[in-house]
Design a protein around this motif. Structure first.
Motif, PDB file in Angstrom:
ATOM      1  N   ARG A 110      16.898   8.777   8.454  1.00 25.27           N
ATOM      2  CA  ARG A 110      18.161   8.149   8.853  1.00 25.27           C
ATOM      3  C   ARG A 110      19.341   8.805   8.147  1.00 25.27           C
ATOM      4  NH1 ARG A 110      15.295   3.426   7.924  1.00 25.27           N
ATOM      5  NH2 ARG A 110      16.504   3.043   6.021  1.00 25.27           N
ATOM      6  N   THR A 111      19.178   9.043   6.861  1.00 22.32           N
ATOM      7  CA  THR A 111      20.260   9.636   6.074  1.00 22.32           C
ATOM      8  C   THR A 111      20.579  11.047   6.555  1.00 22.32           C
ATOM      9  OG1 THR A 111      19.536   8.345   4.158  1.00 22.32           O
ATOM     10  CG2 THR A 111      21.023  10.199   3.732  1.00 22.32           C
ATOM     11  N   ALA A 112      19.538  11.835   6.811  1.00 19.64           N
ATOM     12  CA  ALA A 112      19.739  13.222   7.273  1.00 19.64           C
ATOM     13  C   ALA A 112      20.412  13.250   8.640  1.00 19.64           C
ATOM     14  CB  ALA A 112      18.409  13.953   7.304  1.00 19.64           C
ATOM     15  N   THR A 170      20.548  12.325   0.195  1.00 13.26           N
ATOM     16  CA  THR A 170      19.489  11.502  -0.390  1.00 13.26           C
ATOM     17  C   THR A 170      19.228  11.967  -1.815  1.00 13.26           C
ATOM     18  OG1 THR A 170      18.444  11.185   1.767  1.00 13.26           O
ATOM     19  CG2 THR A 170      17.116  10.714  -0.182  1.00 13.26           C
ATOM     20  N   VAL A 171      19.295  11.040  -2.770  1.00  9.20           N
ATOM     21  CA  VAL A 171      18.986  11.351  -4.160  1.00  9.20           C
ATOM     22  C   VAL A 171      17.678  10.680  -4.523  1.00  9.20           C
ATOM     23  CG1 VAL A 171      19.785  11.175  -6.555  1.00  9.20           C
ATOM     24  CG2 VAL A 171      21.431  11.538  -4.712  1.00  9.20           C
ATOM     25  N   PRO A 218       0.831  -1.211   0.000  1.00 11.00           N
ATOM     26  CA  PRO A 218       0.000   0.000   0.000  1.00 11.00           C
ATOM     27  C   PRO A 218       0.865   1.260   0.000  1.00 11.00           C
ATOM     28  CG  PRO A 218      -0.802  -1.579   1.618  1.00 11.00           C
ATOM     29  CD  PRO A 218       0.520  -2.098   1.134  1.00 11.00           C
ATOM     30  N   SER A 219       0.357   2.330  -0.596  1.00  5.25           N
ATOM     31  CA  SER A 219       1.117   3.577  -0.712  1.00  5.25           C
ATOM     32  C   SER A 219       1.571   4.103   0.639  1.00  5.25           C
ATOM     33  CB  SER A 219       0.282   4.631  -1.440  1.00  5.25           C
ATOM     34  OG  SER A 219       0.002   4.232  -2.759  1.00  5.25           O
ATOM     35  N   ALA A 225       8.193   4.068   4.646  1.00  6.14           N
ATOM     36  CA  ALA A 225       9.547   3.526   4.477  1.00  6.14           C
ATOM     37  C   ALA A 225      10.480   4.564   3.878  1.00  6.14           C
ATOM     38  CB  ALA A 225       9.494   2.273   3.606  1.00  6.14           C
ATOM     39  N   LEU A 226       9.978   5.333   2.909  1.00  2.36           N
ATOM     40  CA  LEU A 226      10.794   6.382   2.294  1.00  2.36           C
ATOM     41  C   LEU A 226      11.135   7.461   3.314  1.00  2.36           C
ATOM     42  CD1 LEU A 226      12.059   7.699  -0.219  1.00  2.36           C
ATOM     43  CD2 LEU A 226       9.824   8.727  -0.691  1.00  2.36           C
ATOM     44  N   GLY A 227      10.145   7.845   4.110  1.00  2.00           N
ATOM     45  CA  GLY A 227      10.393   8.860   5.133  1.00  2.00           C
ATOM     46  C   GLY A 227      11.430   8.415   6.138  1.00  2.00           C
TER      47      GLY A 227
END
Length: 243
Positions: A234-236, A242-243, A220-221, A227-229
């Motif tokens: 984590r990257t920030a 993040t690309v 589901p969206s 998951a993207l958030g």
């Protein structure tokens, strides 16, 4: 004579989509993609095209991704002079994607010559940015839902595929045999915030359908966005990009 279909790519691999539809009166290439990935696949881009490009009456594109449209500049440089039928969205995206692809091929050849790692002297690009821009002059924009004469005796209908801007599924009808061949292109999800959902194709006698993800369901969206958030957070937090 019934239409015949020959697979020139995207068979036993997911790239290099090229399908040759032939009748007594016409030859049409559906999609004109680059082979990507392993070297043994990429080398196929340099192989002689299975038929003389100048004998093609038309090229029809489902969408602008390189594995479906990225070989077009090479085909035109080798002698194809017919129209390239695509939706307006696909035409617009190819105006960005194809020159960029040509520029990357030129840069790869430049680096190979500078570093001396190519077996060829000099290393040459598969095609250039200029080749790509020249191929754009052969585009003929079509509308979704309208039947378009693409070659003698062949008419195509473009339906929304929901994959990217301009992406279409095709139904190509042969007037002589009264048979119709469908091409799914790449299909998107039923629900998308920006794109129309894939539309049902008209009745077809044969269907060429993508099957890369045919054995699974998309989550589901809401799960995808969560998951993207989390990945961005984590990257920030660790100072990454993040690309």
């Amino acid at each position: 004579m019934k239409p015949t279909l020959q697979f020139l790519g995207a068979a036993e691999t997911v790239t290099g989509s090229r399908f040759l539809l032939s009748t007594e009166r016409a030859r049409v290439l559906v999609d004109c993609g680059l082979f990507q990935g392993a070297k043994e696949l990429r080398l196929r881009n340099w192989a002689p095209f299975p038929i003389e490009p100048s004998t093609l009456d038309a090229v029809v594109l489902t969408h602008a991704h390189v594995d479906h449209a990225g070989f077009l500049p090479r085909l035109c440089a080798q002698g194809f002079r017919g129209p390239v039928f695509a939706t307006r969205g696909t035409e617009a995206l190819c105006g960005v994607v194809l020159p960029d692809s040509g520029r990357l091929h030129e840069e790869d050849a430049f680096v190979a010559n500078r570093e001396g790692w190519s077996k060829h002297a000099p290393a040459l690009p598969l095609y250039t940015e200029a080749d790509a821009r020249a191929s754009l002059k052969q585009f003929a924009a079509v509308e979704f839902g309208a039947e378009t004469q693409i070659a003698p005796g062949l008419r195509a209908r473009f339906s929304h595929a929901g994959h990217i801007l301009g992406a279409a599924a095709l139904a190509i009808a042969d007037e002589a045999s009264r048979r119709c061949v469908g091409f799914s292109g790449d299909l998107g999800r039923p629900a998308h915030p920006f794109l129309r959902a894939p539309e049902p194709l008209a009745r077809v006698d044969s269907l060429v359908c993508e099957s890369t993800y045919g054995d699974r369901k998309h989550p589901p969206s809401a799960e995808v966005i969560a998951a993207l958030g989390a990945a961005i957070t984590r990257t920030a937090q660790r100072g990454g990009t993040t690309v």
